[in-house]
Design a protein around this motif. Sequence first.
Motif, PDB file in Angstrom:
ATOM      1  N   CYS A  45       1.306  -1.011   0.329  1.00  0.00           N
ATOM      2  CA  CYS A  45       0.165  -0.143   0.203  1.00  0.00           C
ATOM      3  C   CYS A  45       0.618   1.470  -0.131  1.00  0.00           C
ATOM      4  N   PRO A  46       0.465   2.310  -0.813  1.00  0.00           N
ATOM      5  CA  PRO A  46       1.795   3.329  -1.398  1.00  0.00           C
ATOM      6  C   PRO A  46       1.104   3.847   0.478  1.00  0.00           C
ATOM      7  N   HIS A  47       0.727   4.224   1.068  1.00  0.00           N
ATOM      8  CA  HIS A  47      -0.102   4.957   2.473  1.00  0.00           C
ATOM      9  C   HIS A  47       0.920   4.727   3.657  1.00  0.00           C
ATOM     10  N   ARG A  48       0.669   3.815   4.007  1.00  0.00           N
ATOM     11  CA  ARG A  48       1.645   2.862   4.875  1.00  0.00           C
ATOM     12  C   ARG A  48       2.776   1.989   4.895  1.00  0.00           C
ATOM     13  N   GLY A  49       2.487   1.584   3.780  1.00  0.00           N
ATOM     14  CA  GLY A  49       3.596   0.260   3.159  1.00  0.00           C
ATOM     15  C   GLY A  49       3.433  -0.687   3.451  1.00  0.00           C
ATOM     16  N   ASN A  50       1.514  -1.228   4.294  1.00  0.00           N
ATOM     17  CA  ASN A  50       1.337  -2.318   4.472  1.00  0.00           C
ATOM     18  C   ASN A  50       0.917  -3.620   3.154  1.00  0.00           C
ATOM     19  N   THR A  51       1.164  -4.876   3.774  1.00  0.00           N
ATOM     20  CA  THR A  51       0.716  -5.993   2.252  1.00  0.00           C
ATOM     21  C   THR A  51      -0.930  -5.579   1.796  1.00  0.00           C
ATOM     22  N   LEU A  52      -1.146  -5.418   1.174  1.00  0.00           N
ATOM     23  CA  LEU A  52      -2.847  -5.430   0.069  1.00  0.00           C
ATOM     24  C   LEU A  52      -3.288  -6.578   0.581  1.00  0.00           C
ATOM     25  N   LEU A  53      -2.666  -7.478  -0.233  1.00  0.00           N
ATOM     26  CA  LEU A  53      -3.134  -8.818  -0.722  1.00  0.00           C
ATOM     27  C   LEU A  53      -2.483 -10.135   0.346  1.00  0.00           C
ATOM     28  N   TYR A  54      -3.321 -10.960   1.009  1.00  0.00           N
ATOM     29  CA  TYR A  54      -2.210 -11.937   2.343  1.00  0.00           C
ATOM     30  C   TYR A  54      -2.376 -13.236   1.722  1.00  0.00           C
ATOM     31  N   ASP A  55      -4.149 -13.564   1.297  1.00  0.00           N
ATOM     32  CA  ASP A  55      -3.439 -14.657   0.908  1.00  0.00           C
ATOM     33  C   ASP A  55      -3.220 -15.084  -0.334  1.00  0.00           C
ATOM     34  N   PRO A  56      -2.802 -16.450  -0.741  1.00  0.00           N
ATOM     35  CA  PRO A  56      -1.531 -16.515  -2.055  1.00  0.00           C
ATOM     36  C   PRO A  56      -2.671 -16.273  -3.512  1.00  0.00           C
ATOM     37  N   VAL A  57      -4.148 -16.795  -3.457  1.00  0.00           N
ATOM     38  CA  VAL A  57      -4.659 -16.195  -4.661  1.00  0.00           C
ATOM     39  C   VAL A  57      -6.169 -15.916  -3.786  1.00  0.00           C
ATOM     40  N   GLY A  58      -6.533 -15.456  -4.855  1.00  0.00           N
ATOM     41  CA  GLY A  58      -8.338 -14.984  -4.680  1.00  0.00           C
ATOM     42  C   GLY A  58      -8.028 -13.621  -5.925  1.00  0.00           C
ATOM     43  N   ASN A  59     -10.065 -13.326  -5.267  1.00  0.00           N
ATOM     44  CA  ASN A  59     -10.566 -12.540  -6.248  1.00  0.00           C
ATOM     45  C   ASN A  59     -11.009 -11.270  -5.466  1.00  0.00           C
ATOM     46  N   ALA A  60     -10.276 -10.606  -6.032  1.00  0.00           N
ATOM     47  CA  ALA A  60     -10.774  -9.277  -5.867  1.00  0.00           C
ATOM     48  C   ALA A  60     -11.227  -7.622  -7.316  1.00  0.00           C
ATOM     49  N   LYS A  61     -11.535  -7.307  -6.883  1.00  0.00           N
ATOM     50  CA  LYS A  61     -12.450  -6.388  -8.020  1.00  0.00           C
ATOM     51  C   LYS A  61     -11.930  -4.902  -7.694  1.00  0.00           C
ATOM     52  N   ARG A  62     -12.243  -5.131  -5.854  1.00  0.00           N
ATOM     53  CA  ARG A  62     -11.673  -3.993  -5.617  1.00  0.00           C
ATOM     54  C   ARG A  62     -10.517  -4.418  -3.840  1.00  0.00           C
ATOM     55  N   ILE A  63      -9.615  -3.684  -4.457  1.00  0.00           N
ATOM     56  CA  ILE A  63      -8.260  -4.453  -3.777  1.00  0.00           C
ATOM     57  C   ILE A  63      -8.108  -3.247  -2.122  1.00  0.00           C
ATOM     58  N   THR A  64      -8.606  -3.723  -1.260  1.00  0.00           N
ATOM     59  CA  THR A  64      -8.638  -2.966  -0.069  1.00  0.00           C
ATOM     60  C   THR A  64      -7.309  -2.952   1.085  1.00  0.00           C
ATOM     61  N   CYS A  65      -7.048  -2.393   1.419  1.00  0.00           N
ATOM     62  CA  CYS A  65      -5.827  -2.416   2.683  1.00  0.00           C
ATOM     63  C   CYS A  65      -6.498  -2.199   3.860  1.00  0.00           C
ATOM     64  N   ILE A  66      -6.226  -3.599   4.513  1.00  0.00           N
ATOM     65  CA  ILE A  66      -7.067  -3.656   5.585  1.00  0.00           C
ATOM     66  C   ILE A  66      -6.024  -2.915   7.124  1.00  0.00           C
ATOM     67  N   PHE A  67      -5.357  -2.106   6.864  1.00  0.00           N
ATOM     68  CA  PHE A  67      -4.763  -0.915   7.751  1.00  0.00           C
ATOM     69  C   PHE A  67      -5.439   0.532   7.926  1.00  0.00           C
ATOM     70  N   HIS A  68      -6.038   1.760   6.378  1.00  0.00           N
ATOM     71  CA  HIS A  68      -6.867   2.160   6.843  1.00  0.00           C
ATOM     72  C   HIS A  68      -7.558   2.463   5.958  1.00  0.00           C
ATOM     73  N   ALA A  69      -7.512   0.937   5.020  1.00  0.00           N
ATOM     74  CA  ALA A  69      -9.434   1.085   3.541  1.00  0.00           C
ATOM     75  C   ALA A  69      -8.966   1.726   2.589  1.00  0.00           C
ATOM     76  N   TRP A  70      -7.847   2.205   1.992  1.00  0.00           N
ATOM     77  CA  TRP A  70      -7.337   2.840   0.944  1.00  0.00           C
ATOM     78  C   TRP A  70      -7.965   1.596  -0.014  1.00  0.00           C
ATOM     79  N   SER A  71      -8.737   2.110  -1.174  1.00  0.00           N
ATOM     80  CA  SER A  71      -8.756   0.834  -2.433  1.00  0.00           C
ATOM     81  C   SER A  71      -8.050   1.297  -3.431  1.00  0.00           C
ATOM     82  N   PHE A  72      -8.000   0.103  -4.375  1.00  0.00           N
ATOM     83  CA  PHE A  72      -7.289   0.091  -5.593  1.00  0.00           C
ATOM     84  C   PHE A  72      -8.254  -0.842  -6.639  1.00  0.00           C
TER      85      PHE A  72
END
Lengths: 153, 399
Positions: free
Chosen positions: B86-113
């Motif tokens: 995440c370009p905000h505080r450097g957190n990991t965006l996607l934790y699981d090795p695979v998944g489906n994400a129309k919206r990628i939301t950082c768990i830390f402060h909810a910035w979305s991509f």
Amino acid sequence: MTSKTLIDELIYRSALLMDSKDFAGFLDLCDPAFNYSITAYIPEIRKETAWLEQNKEGMKLLFDTLPRHNSDHASLSRHLTVYTVEQDEAAKQAKTISFLQAFKTSLDGGATELFAVGKVHDTISLSGDKPLLLSRNVRLETRLLGIGFHIPL
Amino acid sequence: MSRNETAWKEQPKFPSTHFVDTRIYTDKQIFREEQEKIFNKCWIIGCHESEIPNANDYRTFHHPGGAQLFMIRGEDMKVRAFYNICPHRGNTLLYDPVGNAKRITCIFHAWSFNPKGDCIDIPRGKEGYQERYDCKDAGLREVKSEVGYGGFVWVNVDDNSGPLKDYIGDALGLMEENLSMPLEVFTYHKAIVDSNYKLWHDTNSEFYHDYMHYFNRITGMLQPGYFDRQYKGYPNGHASVGSMEIKYDAYAGSKTRSVGWPGLAPGGWVLIDLFPGMTFNLRTSVLRMDTAIPLGPDKLIIEYRGLGLKSDTPEQRAERIRDHNTIWGPFGRNLHEDLLGVHGQGLAMREGSDSKWVLHGREENSTIHDEVGMRHFYAEWSKRMGRKAYDPFNDNKLA
């Protein structure tokens, strides 16, 4: 009904015999129609896999060829806890679920580390004078298995 | 005759292309340079397209240069690759090795991509950043990616790198027909070994170690055609090994493979090593793909993928899985031996163990026990590193 103790003892004995690499002894616990598998779900690809599948003859051949292979000579200690035993009197079978922890102990220094955890699903034949393993599926949770191992769990 | 310290350290009686200094396997500075000069410049396989078949499917990847990445298929079905940060505080965006994400939301402060890497939401953005910073400033770092050569997803973190086809050149030509139909990954596992990544790639680059494999000795080395298999080198450090017919039923309990592979002769086995640590290994019914990912000079992850044809029937697929795992699964006959070998090298060549040299001196007209594959690799390695593999610190007393 076969006593649960006899079924438990069969399962525990199978672990002891494999730990001591008494493969002939292990196969003596198996019905002629025995099938063995190690399976796992692989979340990275969202698929099931069978890492090892053998019938009784295949297991014997696998054990017989072990000395010809270069293998890690660390020992495995299999700890099984029988969770459930469901007997089907009409089919003269029991289905059991056990929890498996397998520990690996190095030859050099004797350090022990956890090798794998999973569940063992056994089908046990109760049609003879003693319970025999009809099938064993070792369902692994652990998928990172270091350099692997030549001996089944 | 055994040797004293002086003799042990003497230059091997080979040309300097035919041995390496073992510090290239243990030195931390060299490893950091390899990340910078090799892994961050080369095309690397991140995953296979079959692992992300649907729109918004993603797959994470630990890039050997160090970056954490994910590959994601957009709504437009194009695959893109991004830093998993995440370009905000450097957190990991996607934790699981695979998944489906129309919206990628950082768990830390909810910035979305979105799957194109655009930032689409910064919670309370106006309140905190006013007009100074907004979504247009906060896109994800995209990494070059291409899908090709059997449907693999390749990534290159160097924005200035050339196209994938220039990097591969003709190296995969031997498998062109074999890779021409849609493939699918049917098994995957990793191994972590205390050893250097090059030692794993070396194992894949020489067949002299078939002496270690009872299965290969019986089904290969003792069979006609084995010693005719030929190495061929290609630009950029890649190399291939030609085929022979494996006699599977020579091993007790093993049978002739009933399932084959289009374009490959029955029982055939073709292997292609790609610099710096990928191997296409097509053996009769299964394509195995290795990706070596160093974690340090003396630790690596190896990703193993087994692939079949997407058009497989359930019976064919079951056979391929069985064929793969009998030899190459974690309980298979061969892989454990290969890993035991590279683990042993890691033990013996630790820093300070005074291991000194590794020999690549066999010459047999580029046939199967020639060590030309490794020599070819280290010529490329030396060129990219600006260091001589046989004298990486210019301090060896060489003749």
